[in-house]
Design a protein around this motif. Structure first.
Motif, PDB file in Angstrom:
ATOM      1  N   PRO A  97     -47.371  43.621  -2.666  1.00 13.88           N
ATOM      2  CA  PRO A  97     -46.186  42.974  -1.607  1.00 13.88           C
ATOM      3  C   PRO A  97     -46.707  41.608  -1.283  1.00 13.88           C
ATOM      4  CG  PRO A  97     -46.935  45.482  -0.942  1.00 13.88           C
ATOM      5  CD  PRO A  97     -47.788  44.922  -2.417  1.00 13.88           C
ATOM      6  N   ALA A  98     -47.495  41.138  -1.235  1.00 14.51           N
ATOM      7  CA  ALA A  98     -48.186  39.672  -1.578  1.00 14.51           C
ATOM      8  C   ALA A  98     -47.294  39.134  -3.332  1.00 14.51           C
ATOM      9  CB  ALA A  98     -49.458  39.224  -1.245  1.00 14.51           C
ATOM     10  N   LEU A  99     -47.148  39.936  -4.103  1.00 15.34           N
ATOM     11  CA  LEU A  99     -46.761  38.850  -4.935  1.00 15.34           C
ATOM     12  C   LEU A  99     -45.470  38.277  -5.112  1.00 15.34           C
ATOM     13  CD1 LEU A  99     -47.507  38.051  -7.315  1.00 15.34           C
ATOM     14  CD2 LEU A  99     -47.367  40.513  -9.052  1.00 15.34           C
ATOM     15  N   SER A 111     -51.459  47.046   2.631  1.00 15.24           N
ATOM     16  CA  SER A 111     -51.215  45.782   1.830  1.00 15.24           C
ATOM     17  C   SER A 111     -51.019  44.667   2.730  1.00 15.24           C
ATOM     18  CB  SER A 111     -49.728  46.232   1.274  1.00 15.24           C
ATOM     19  OG  SER A 111     -48.649  46.100   1.700  1.00 15.24           O
ATOM     20  N   THR A 112     -51.626  43.358   2.620  1.00 13.06           N
ATOM     21  CA  THR A 112     -51.578  42.459   3.153  1.00 13.06           C
ATOM     22  C   THR A 112     -50.906  41.380   2.580  1.00 13.06           C
ATOM     23  OG1 THR A 112     -53.894  42.953   3.608  1.00 13.06           O
ATOM     24  CG2 THR A 112     -53.326  40.554   3.683  1.00 13.06           C
ATOM     25  N   GLY A 158     -40.194  31.879 -14.107  1.00 19.37           N
ATOM     26  CA  GLY A 158     -38.638  31.089 -13.927  1.00 19.37           C
ATOM     27  C   GLY A 158     -38.246  32.034 -12.473  1.00 19.37           C
ATOM     28  N   ALA A 159     -37.214  31.820 -12.226  1.00 14.44           N
ATOM     29  CA  ALA A 159     -36.463  31.925 -11.013  1.00 14.44           C
ATOM     30  C   ALA A 159     -35.921  33.187 -10.472  1.00 14.44           C
ATOM     31  CB  ALA A 159     -35.594  30.999 -10.437  1.00 14.44           C
ATOM     32  N   TRP A 160     -36.818  33.642  -9.857  1.00 17.83           N
ATOM     33  CA  TRP A 160     -36.270  34.936  -9.227  1.00 17.83           C
ATOM     34  C   TRP A 160     -35.883  35.661  -8.129  1.00 17.83           C
ATOM     35  CZ3 TRP A 160     -37.099  37.900 -13.172  1.00 17.83           C
ATOM     36  CH2 TRP A 160     -38.467  37.540 -14.177  1.00 17.83           C
ATOM     37  N   ASP A 161     -34.704  35.117  -7.745  1.00 17.48           N
ATOM     38  CA  ASP A 161     -33.529  35.736  -6.903  1.00 17.48           C
ATOM     39  C   ASP A 161     -33.638  36.439  -6.108  1.00 17.48           C
ATOM     40  OD1 ASP A 161     -32.341  33.353  -7.951  1.00 17.48           O
ATOM     41  OD2 ASP A 161     -31.030  34.649  -9.325  1.00 17.48           O
ATOM     42  N   ALA A 162     -34.579  37.800  -6.645  1.00 14.23           N
ATOM     43  CA  ALA A 162     -34.707  38.447  -5.499  1.00 14.23           C
ATOM     44  C   ALA A 162     -36.011  39.673  -6.141  1.00 14.23           C
ATOM     45  CB  ALA A 162     -33.866  39.888  -4.954  1.00 14.23           C
ATOM     46  N   VAL A 163     -36.978  40.388  -5.670  1.00 17.93           N
ATOM     47  CA  VAL A 163     -37.759  40.872  -5.730  1.00 17.93           C
ATOM     48  C   VAL A 163     -37.885  42.386  -4.966  1.00 17.93           C
ATOM     49  CG1 VAL A 163     -40.393  41.000  -6.701  1.00 17.93           C
ATOM     50  CG2 VAL A 163     -39.358  39.122  -6.753  1.00 17.93           C
ATOM     51  N   VAL A 164     -37.860  43.433  -6.040  1.00 13.32           N
ATOM     52  CA  VAL A 164     -38.199  44.618  -5.294  1.00 13.32           C
ATOM     53  C   VAL A 164     -39.195  45.358  -5.368  1.00 13.32           C
ATOM     54  CG1 VAL A 164     -37.203  46.862  -4.916  1.00 13.32           C
ATOM     55  CG2 VAL A 164     -35.727  44.979  -4.961  1.00 13.32           C
ATOM     56  N   ASP A 165     -39.851  45.489  -4.058  1.00 13.23           N
ATOM     57  CA  ASP A 165     -41.663  46.039  -4.453  1.00 13.23           C
ATOM     58  C   ASP A 165     -41.461  47.586  -4.922  1.00 13.23           C
ATOM     59  OD1 ASP A 165     -44.291  47.289  -4.719  1.00 13.23           O
ATOM     60  OD2 ASP A 165     -44.725  46.716  -2.879  1.00 13.23           O
ATOM     61  N   ALA A 166     -41.269  48.236  -5.669  1.00 14.03           N
ATOM     62  CA  ALA A 166     -41.301  49.965  -5.603  1.00 14.03           C
ATOM     63  C   ALA A 166     -42.206  50.846  -6.420  1.00 14.03           C
ATOM     64  CB  ALA A 166     -39.996  50.310  -6.715  1.00 14.03           C
ATOM     65  N   SER A 167     -43.851  49.990  -6.355  1.00 16.12           N
ATOM     66  CA  SER A 167     -44.471  50.445  -7.318  1.00 16.12           C
ATOM     67  C   SER A 167     -45.748  51.190  -5.488  1.00 16.12           C
ATOM     68  CB  SER A 167     -45.579  48.865  -7.067  1.00 16.12           C
ATOM     69  OG  SER A 167     -45.506  48.954  -6.240  1.00 16.12           O
TER      70      SER A 167
END
Length: 321
Positions: free
Chosen positions: A223-225, A246-247, A208-217
């Motif tokens: 971060p690349a994912l 991270s890369t 599906g379409a993710w309109d935003a992704v927040v990396d809180a991990s």
């Protein structure tokens, strides 16, 4: 430790609750990067998530603070440089971080001396544990606002610890369709128990379409994912920090026209978090696993969960317990 005294522009606070953060654990174990760059050194008293009551005001401080329930900013700037004067004190070149960098001992104590200019008043009726979650909530709120989403759009949060869950809570309060990605079934079960039925592993994550992704991990591969998953032309927000570099392929960011935003500190999100907690639109109590006394703090900082702790990720300290 000597009893704290309120110097010029300071107050003394009786600490009601303090939260234990991953940063505190890294300071205790020696893994914190600041210890290797010289920004932090031992002896150091951690604790930057807290709530308490003002009991004394120093010279030049408004005495009306005495008796008020408060929390405060972790980021203490010099107050005079161009960054501070422009409202960016959290990136001041002479920044002191309460309980993290050298300068101001933290809130894992019965009492705390603290600069009054950085206080935030809490409602008298607010639970002390909720007050101690204002600081992580401020980070979460800033992260959500950086994602620039509208009601009905789809957000993916990477990470199901305190910040990730709080980001999800703020998003839900704004009508955003919220999904969480984790890797431990226990944390996913907690997310579901808090009303987030869309809690997935990488293997079960729907398309599906993710309109935003927040990396809180704190995972170096996520971060690349985040860039891979976000819709072209939208936003990725980085609030989590991995223990190792991270890369991210900047070609992916450029060719997808993605905006990547970094979040450092809760400063601009503190007032909004207090409002959301006070009006009930966000209830953070579900992230609290246990409240311990200071005599138990060594075990907690060493990574041991208290006996009888709930499923939440956050351990609080009651200094008078």
């Amino acid at each position: 430790m000597p009893e704290p005294e309120a110097g010029p522009g300071q107050v003394v606070i009786d600490v009601d609750r303090a939260g234990v953060c991953g940063t505190d654990v890294e300071l205790f174990t020696g893994q914190m990067n600041y210890l290797h760059t010289g920004r932090s050194s031992y002896p150091l008293r951690p604790g930057h998530e807290w709530a308490g009551t003002v009991t004394a005001a120093g010279p030049g401080t408004d005495p009306a603070w005495v008796g008020r329930r408060v929390t405060g900013d972790t980021m203490i700037g010099c107050g005079n440089c161009p960054r501070c004067l422009a409202g960016r004190h959290h990136v001041c070149a002479r920044l002191s971080e309460l309980g993290i960098s050298d300068g101001i001992p933290g809130a894992l104590a019965e009492r705390l001396a603290y600069p009054a200019a950085y206080l935030k008043a809490l409602p008298a009726t607010m639970d002390a544990g909720v007050g101690a979650l204002v600081e992580p909530g401020g980070n979460a709120l800033r992260s959500l606002e950086a994602a620039a989403l509208n009601s009905g759009e789809r957000l993916l949060v990477l990470g199901t610890a305190t910040i990730g869950l709080l980001v999800a809570m703020f998003a839900r309060a704004r009508g955003i369709e919220t999904h969480l990605l984790g890797h431990r079934e226990r944390s996913l079960e907690l997310a579901r128990s808090l009303g987030f039925g869309n809690a997935w592993t990488r293997e079960t994550l729907p398309d599906g379409a993710w309109d935003a992704v927040v990396d809180a991990s704190n995972a170096p591969h996520l971060p690349a994912l985040a860039v891979d998953l976000v819709e072209p032309g939208r936003r990725v927000v980085y609030v989590g920090l991995a223990g190792s570099p991270s890369t991210v392929d900047t070609r992916s960011i450029a060719l997808k026209d993605v905006t990547a935003v970094g979040i450092l500190g809760a400063s601009a999100g503190l007032s909004g978090t207090i409002t959301a907690y006070a009006d009930g639109s966000v209830d953070p109590r579900g992230v609290i696993a246990a409240t311990v006394g200071l005599d138990e703090i060594i075990d907690v900082l060493a990574g041991q969960r208290p006996a009888g702790a709930g499923a939440g990720p956050k351990i609080l300290v009651d200094p008078r317990k």
